[in-house]
Design a protein around this motif. Structure first.
Motif, PDB file in Angstrom:
ATOM      1  N   LYS A  78       0.629  -1.266   0.059  1.00 25.28           N
ATOM      2  CA  LYS A  78      -0.113  -0.008  -0.009  1.00 25.28           C
ATOM      3  C   LYS A  78       0.810   1.398   0.178  1.00 25.28           C
ATOM      4  O   LYS A  78       0.375   2.347  -0.151  1.00 25.28           O
ATOM      5  CB  LYS A  78      -0.864   0.109   1.261  1.00 25.28           C
ATOM      6  CG  LYS A  78      -1.994  -0.657   0.975  1.00 25.28           C
ATOM      7  CD  LYS A  78      -3.042  -0.637   2.210  1.00 25.28           C
ATOM      8  CE  LYS A  78      -3.666   0.689   2.358  1.00 25.28           C
ATOM      9  NZ  LYS A  78      -4.955   0.866   1.781  1.00 25.28           N
TER      10      LYS A  78
ATOM     11  N   ARG B 183       2.128   2.755   2.792  1.00 25.85           N
ATOM     12  CA  ARG B 183       1.490   3.347   3.803  1.00 25.85           C
ATOM     13  C   ARG B 183       2.790   4.139   4.693  1.00 25.85           C
ATOM     14  O   ARG B 183       3.791   3.424   5.048  1.00 25.85           O
ATOM     15  CB  ARG B 183       0.833   2.540   4.823  1.00 25.85           C
ATOM     16  CG  ARG B 183      -0.654   2.463   4.433  1.00 25.85           C
ATOM     17  CD  ARG B 183      -1.433   1.967   5.746  1.00 25.85           C
ATOM     18  NE  ARG B 183      -2.683   1.918   5.292  1.00 25.85           N
ATOM     19  CZ  ARG B 183      -3.689   1.662   6.193  1.00 25.85           C
ATOM     20  NH1 ARG B 183      -3.638   1.026   7.343  1.00 25.85           N
ATOM     21  NH2 ARG B 183      -5.151   1.452   5.732  1.00 25.85           N
TER      22      ARG B 183
ATOM     23  N   SER C 274      -8.387  -1.489   3.147  1.00 22.45           N
ATOM     24  CA  SER C 274      -8.685  -1.415   1.787  1.00 22.45           C
ATOM     25  C   SER C 274      -7.585  -1.386   0.609  1.00 22.45           C
ATOM     26  O   SER C 274      -6.561  -1.198   0.896  1.00 22.45           O
ATOM     27  CB  SER C 274      -9.500   0.023   1.618  1.00 22.45           C
ATOM     28  OG  SER C 274      -8.559   1.068   1.876  1.00 22.45           O
TER      29      SER C 274
ATOM     30  N   ASN D 158      -6.168  -0.444  -1.975  1.00 16.68           N
ATOM     31  CA  ASN D 158      -5.710   0.408  -2.796  1.00 16.68           C
ATOM     32  C   ASN D 158      -4.399   1.344  -2.237  1.00 16.68           C
ATOM     33  O   ASN D 158      -4.120   0.977  -1.092  1.00 16.68           O
ATOM     34  CB  ASN D 158      -7.047   1.544  -2.607  1.00 16.68           C
ATOM     35  CG  ASN D 158      -7.128   2.026  -1.192  1.00 16.68           C
ATOM     36  OD1 ASN D 158      -8.005   1.356  -0.524  1.00 16.68           O
ATOM     37  ND2 ASN D 158      -6.676   3.191  -1.010  1.00 16.68           N
TER      38      ASN D 158
ATOM     39  N   SER E 255     -10.808   4.036  -2.333  1.00 16.48           N
ATOM     40  CA  SER E 255     -11.063   2.606  -1.914  1.00 16.48           C
ATOM     41  C   SER E 255     -11.504   2.104  -3.229  1.00 16.48           C
ATOM     42  O   SER E 255     -12.534   2.464  -3.831  1.00 16.48           O
ATOM     43  CB  SER E 255     -11.894   2.420  -0.814  1.00 16.48           C
ATOM     44  OG  SER E 255     -11.093   2.815   0.378  1.00 16.48           O
TER      45      SER E 255
ATOM     46  N   GLU F 202     -16.500   2.254   3.449  1.00 21.69           N
ATOM     47  CA  GLU F 202     -15.949   1.357   4.440  1.00 21.69           C
ATOM     48  C   GLU F 202     -16.878   1.193   5.623  1.00 21.69           C
ATOM     49  O   GLU F 202     -17.749   1.826   5.928  1.00 21.69           O
ATOM     50  CB  GLU F 202     -14.693   1.982   5.010  1.00 21.69           C
ATOM     51  CG  GLU F 202     -13.405   1.693   4.144  1.00 21.69           C
ATOM     52  CD  GLU F 202     -13.004   2.792   3.487  1.00 21.69           C
ATOM     53  OE1 GLU F 202     -13.552   3.622   3.109  1.00 21.69           O
ATOM     54  OE2 GLU F 202     -11.714   2.725   2.911  1.00 21.69           O
TER      55      GLU F 202
HETATM   56 MG    MG Z   1      -8.495   2.650   3.318  1.00 22.52          MG
END
Ligand code: MG
Ligand code: TXA
Length: 314
Positions: free
Chosen positions: A52, A54, A140, A142, A148, A177
């Motif tokens: 991701k 992140r 999610s 993405n 998402s 979500e």
């Molecule tokens: Mg998310």
């Protein structure tokens, strides 16, 4: 290349086998597609953050097929039992105390003493969770900062080549979500979502605190109560000072007391991070000196966590 799997018994058996090998598999839920990995595997969960992109280790939602399985991961008091029985399976996530015997990777909970659990209703998610037979961590599916995904081709548009497979279960019905209800302390909505607050209030028989966003906590201690070492932490230490415990990274850190990754692999370092911080804290008789970690890929999330560990605390 990312495999696209049909939601057949054979496709789901393949998806479950990939999860068991520590690979990442995106799958449909009634809210959005999740990016799933074995929640007990440090490497699998580290790979979720890497795929991701992140920039920080915020905690992930653990997906299970039913309340009984959820009880083995979280502690459910009467209130939690009541809401779970009323809304699961469905687009509701409950944050409850983590059960110590759950054996989740500390990366899933960002080392918090609580855990976010969801029992999705989508038949493909249900079948996959039962075929796998363990807890699945899934944000999610993405790249970080992107919308998402609600269809398998959305998942591929963002993550093709970065994950092992996606199970194509068509379009998600809710498209938003799950609602996150915090049940550690006073019940509070931590994220609005697929179940409206009014429905939860009717079930609980009391008004709920709202406006909370668990990613940007307004209530102090919500996410800020991360485990912090008691020993002082010194960052970007290419060499330890006398009396320091050296938490190294990479081949340069030869002779380190612990090495997050001797080969300089950031995924391995992320997988080891929380375990090694605790071990360092338990063994250190002075400050903990941490090797420089490159500020790229997962290194950004590792550095974010290390900066918090090093920050002055009251
Ligand atoms: Mg998310
Ligand atoms: O609909 C959904 O919930 C989707 C599908 C895939 O199930 N999943 C999802 O997961 O949105 P994720 O990882 O993007 O959302 C996690 C949220 C974050 O805002 C995080 O801060 C919060 O859950 N969270 C997780 N564990 C928590 C905890 N122990 N305490 C407070 N908040 C927590």
């Amino acid at each position: 290349m990312t495999e696209t799997l049909a939601p057949t018994d054979a496709g789901l058996a393949r998806a479950a086998a990939l999860l068991a090998e520590g690979e990442l598999v995106a799958f449909p839920t009634e809210t959005v597609y999740g990016l799933g990995g074995d929640a007990r595997s440090d490497m699998a969960v580290a790979r979720i953050f890497e795929a991701k992109g992140r920039p920080r280790f915020n905690p992930l939602i653990v997906h299970l097929p039913d309340l009984e399985a959820a009880r083995s991961v979280g502690v459910f008091d009467d209130l939690a039992e009541r809401v779970a029985s009323a809304f699961w399976p469905g687009p509701l996530t409950l944050v409850v105390p983590l059960r110590p015997s759950a054996r989740l990777s500390p990366l899933v909970t960002a080392d918090l003493p609580s855990v976010a659990i969801r029992v999705p209703e989508h038949p493909v998610a249900q079948r996959l969770l039962r075929a796998f037979g363990g807890p699945v961590a899934a944000p999610s599916a993405n790249p970080s900062g992107k919308v998402s995904p609600t269809r398998a081709d959305h998942v591929l548009a963002g993550l093709n080549g970065r994950i092992a497979a996606v199970v194509d279960g068509g379009a998600c019905a809710v498209g938003l979500e799950s609602t996150i209800l915090g049940l550690v302390g006073a019940p509070a909505i931590l994220r609005p979502g697929g179940i409206p607050a009014e429905a939860l209030e009717a079930c609980l028989g009391r008004p709920l605190a709202s406006g909370g966003d668990s990613a940007k906590p307004t209530a102090p201690g919500q996410l800020l109560s991360h485990y912090a070492p008691t020993a002082p932490v010194r960052l970007n230490a290419s060499q330890p000072e006398p009396g320091e415990f050296w938490l190294g990274f990479g081949p340069e850190a030869e002779g380190a007391d612990l090495n997050l990754s001797e080969t300089g692999d950031l995924v391995e370092a992320a997988a080891n991070l929380f375990h090694f911080l605790r071990q360092a804290d338990a063994s250190a008789t002075g400050p903990i000196a941490v090797s420089p970690i490159p500020e790229k890929g997962l290194g950004r999330a590792i550095n974010d966590r290390l900066r918090r560990a090093a920050a002055p605390r009251g």
